[in-house]
Every structure is written in C-alpha cells, then in structure tokens.
Design a protein around this motif. Structure first.
Motif, mmCIF file in Angstrom:
data_model
loop_
_atom_site.group_PDB
_atom_site.id
_atom_site.type_symbol
_atom_site.label_atom_id
_atom_site.label_comp_id
_atom_site.label_asym_id
_atom_site.label_seq_id
_atom_site.Cartn_x
_atom_site.Cartn_y
_atom_site.Cartn_z
ATOM 1 N N LEU A 1 0.828 -1.213 0.000
ATOM 2 C CA LEU A 1 0.000 0.000 0.000
ATOM 3 C C LEU A 1 0.857 1.255 0.000
ATOM 4 N N ARG A 2 2.036 1.177 0.596
ATOM 5 C CA ARG A 2 2.935 2.332 0.593
ATOM 6 C C ARG A 2 3.335 2.687 -0.840
ATOM 7 N N THR A 3 3.598 1.660 -1.632
ATOM 8 C CA THR A 3 3.930 1.887 -3.035
ATOM 9 C C THR A 3 2.739 2.470 -3.790
ATOM 10 N N GLY A 4 1.545 1.912 -3.517
ATOM 11 C CA GLY A 4 0.343 2.409 -4.169
ATOM 12 C C GLY A 4 0.060 3.854 -3.823
ATOM 13 N N ALA A 5 0.343 4.253 -2.592
ATOM 14 C CA ALA A 5 0.100 5.632 -2.169
ATOM 15 C C ALA A 5 1.014 6.600 -2.917
ATOM 16 N N ARG A 6 2.255 6.156 -3.198
ATOM 17 C CA ARG A 6 3.175 7.022 -3.941
ATOM 18 C C ARG A 6 2.701 7.231 -5.384
ATOM 19 N N GLU A 7 2.018 6.229 -5.948
ATOM 20 C CA GLU A 7 1.564 6.325 -7.333
ATOM 21 C C GLU A 7 0.239 7.063 -7.465
ATOM 22 N N ALA A 8 -0.472 7.241 -6.356
ATOM 23 C CA ALA A 8 -1.823 7.814 -6.391
ATOM 24 C C ALA A 8 -1.895 9.180 -7.074
ATOM 25 N N PRO A 9 -0.965 10.121 -6.795
ATOM 26 C CA PRO A 9 -1.081 11.442 -7.430
ATOM 27 C C PRO A 9 -1.034 11.385 -8.952
ATOM 28 N N TRP A 10 -0.334 10.409 -9.522
ATOM 29 C CA TRP A 10 -0.226 10.310 -10.973
ATOM 30 C C TRP A 10 -1.383 9.512 -11.572
ATOM 31 N N SER A 11 -1.892 8.550 -10.819
ATOM 32 C CA SER A 11 -2.985 7.726 -11.353
ATOM 33 C C SER A 11 -4.344 8.382 -11.169
ATOM 34 N N GLY A 12 -4.454 9.298 -10.206
ATOM 35 C CA GLY A 12 -5.736 9.934 -9.927
ATOM 36 C C GLY A 12 -6.687 9.050 -9.144
ATOM 37 N N ILE A 13 -6.186 7.912 -8.631
ATOM 38 C CA ILE A 13 -7.012 6.967 -7.878
ATOM 39 C C ILE A 13 -6.610 7.020 -6.411
ATOM 40 N N GLU A 14 -7.570 7.304 -5.568
ATOM 41 C CA GLU A 14 -7.305 7.375 -4.131
ATOM 42 C C GLU A 14 -7.245 5.969 -3.543
ATOM 43 N N VAL A 15 -6.183 5.689 -2.799
ATOM 44 C CA VAL A 15 -6.029 4.395 -2.141
ATOM 45 C C VAL A 15 -6.138 4.619 -0.632
ATOM 46 N N VAL A 16 -7.148 4.012 -0.022
ATOM 47 C CA VAL A 16 -7.413 4.181 1.405
ATOM 48 C C VAL A 16 -7.139 2.857 2.110
ATOM 49 N N SER A 17 -6.343 2.888 3.144
ATOM 50 C CA SER A 17 -6.031 1.666 3.878
ATOM 51 C C SER A 17 -6.614 1.706 5.282
#
Length: 269
Positions: free
Chosen positions: A125-141
C-alpha cells in the motif's frame, strides 16, 4: 443341450456387445475430451495472439514514424513516439509475464513460513500511495490488524498486486468521479481476510461465474489471467478468493488465508 448351447451363445453375444459398447463409449469420451482440449487451445492461442499483435502493431507503426526525418527532428514529436513505443513494449512484457506465471502454475513451489501479513500489505500500500497522485485513484487503507499466516511472501504479493491492478484498471474505465480503492485486513474466525473494495463499474451477475476462467476478461486490455493466478496462489495456501459485485456500485475482492496454526488463540479475535 441345444438349449444350453443357445443360451451360452446368447450370453456371449450379450457380453461381447456390452464390451463393444464400453469400448465405443470410452473412445467417444476420449475423442470428445480431445476435441474440447483442442478447441480450448485454439481459443487460448487466438486470444494470446490478439493481445500480442496489438502492441506489436503500435510499436511497428511508431518505429516507422521515427524514420520520417521531419518527425525525428522534432524533439516533442520524437519524445511522444518513443514514449508510445516504451508503453506498448511494457504492456507486451506484462502480458507475457502473466502468461508465463499462469503456465508455470503447475510447477509453482511455495516456500511457506510464518509471516506477518499486515507488514506485507502495508508495504504494498505504501507503493500504491506514492503512485496515487499520478494515477488519480485514491487508495485508502485500514483497518489493518496484525495477523500472522503461514505463507510465501513472493506469491502472496503477486496475488494481492494482481487484485489491486484489476481494481485500478476497472476504475480507469469508469466514468464516475472520485475513483477510490479501500484495502483492509481483518480476522474472520480462523482466517485472515484481505479485502479490496473499489467504486468502479462493477460486474454483471451473469458474468461473475466466468471471471476465474483463464483468458476471460471484462477489460479492454489484459489476458484475463490475473484472477486465475490469484485463485491458484490462494488455494495453494489453503485459502480462497471471494468476489462480490454490483453493477454501478463497485466490486469487492476478498483474499481469505488461514491464520498460522498454534498462534491463532494468541492473535486478537
């Protein structure tokens, strides 16, 4: 004596007919199985070739564009063309990696050891959170409970990343606002349950029973191998994959893994 002879001949004929019928039935079954196997291979091959052909055609087209001196001398156009080539080459590499992972399932060897599932999930999830600003998809854990399973970190990571990738790709195809993925880890009885919930387009009820079949996908890209691979990995861990979905609402995928024996009672219920 003649009557007994006739009875004996009759029984022999009946027995021979029965044996012949069994042979014919078995041969018919073998032929049907072989025909089904060949049909399945043909379908799989056609889908594989289709998925590989598209990025190859794009790569060839953009490579030909680079042969044009006008485009090649324009830095902006050249960069866009090169980015398209890299994107399609990466896509093809990912497709082949999925195919290799699925094909090697029979030889997949798990190295099981006690592992804190929450640490693996947090790292992903830490990796996914770093990618969130570029993907436009919010990842909530959350919540993420500290749970220990007997697992193979490499393959469990692969299974979870497949599910997360499916969720992101489904959200990219959705037209709704605020795409969102929620991930949690909870205890359910003697199992640890990783739940991945998205607010994407969902899956029609009539298609839910086919999503674990190889080469079946609802996405415009991909080979439909992510979920079959994920299910195989979970079943090899003694677990399972559960899916709930509502069209227009979203999809929830649950990865259910047995808690480590001997420490279940020590883990919070």
């Amino acid at each position: 004596r003649l009557m007994l002879g006739n009875v004996g001949v009759g029984l022999w004929i009946v027995g021979f007919a029965a044996v012949l019928a069994v042979v014919l039935v078995r041969r018919s079954m073998r032929q049907r199985v072989e025909a089904e196997r060949l049909a399945a291979m043909g379908t799989a091959t056609a889908r594989i070739l289709h998925q590989i052909k598209n990025p190859l055609q794009t790569i060839l087209l953009h490579a030909e564009m680079l042969e044009d001196p006008t485009l090649a001398s324009d830095p902006v156009a050249r960069q866009e063309i090169c980015e398209a080539i890299v994107t399609e080459a990466t896509r093809m590499t990912d497709l082949l990696a999925d195919l290799s992972a699925y094909a090697s399932g029979g030889q997949r060897r798990l190295h099981l050891s006690p592992m804190p599932l929450n640490e693996l999930l947090t790292d992903i999830l830490r990796t996914g959170a770093r990618e969130a600003p570029w993907s436009g998809i919010e990842v909530v854990s959350g919540p993420i409970e500290p749970l220990v399973v007997n697992g193979d970190p490499h393959f469990l990571r692969q299974a979870l990343e497949n599910v997360l990738r499916n969720a992101r790709e489904a959200l990219q195809q959705a037209n709704g606002a605020s795409p969102r993925v929620e991930v949690s880890l909870r205890r359910r009885g003697a199992d640890a349950v990783i739940e991945v919930r998205d607010n994407g387009p969902g899956i029609e009820a009539s298609r839910l029973h086919t999503i674990f079949e190889p080469f079946v996908t609802t996405k415009s890209k991909g080979m439909g191998l992510g979920l079959p691979i994920c299910r195989d990995i979970l079943e090899r861990h003694g677990g399972r994959v559960e899916i709930r979905s509502r069209p227009g609402v979203g999809t929830t995928v649950s990865l259910v893994i047995p808690l480590l024996r001997g420490v279940r009672e020590a883990q919070p219920a």
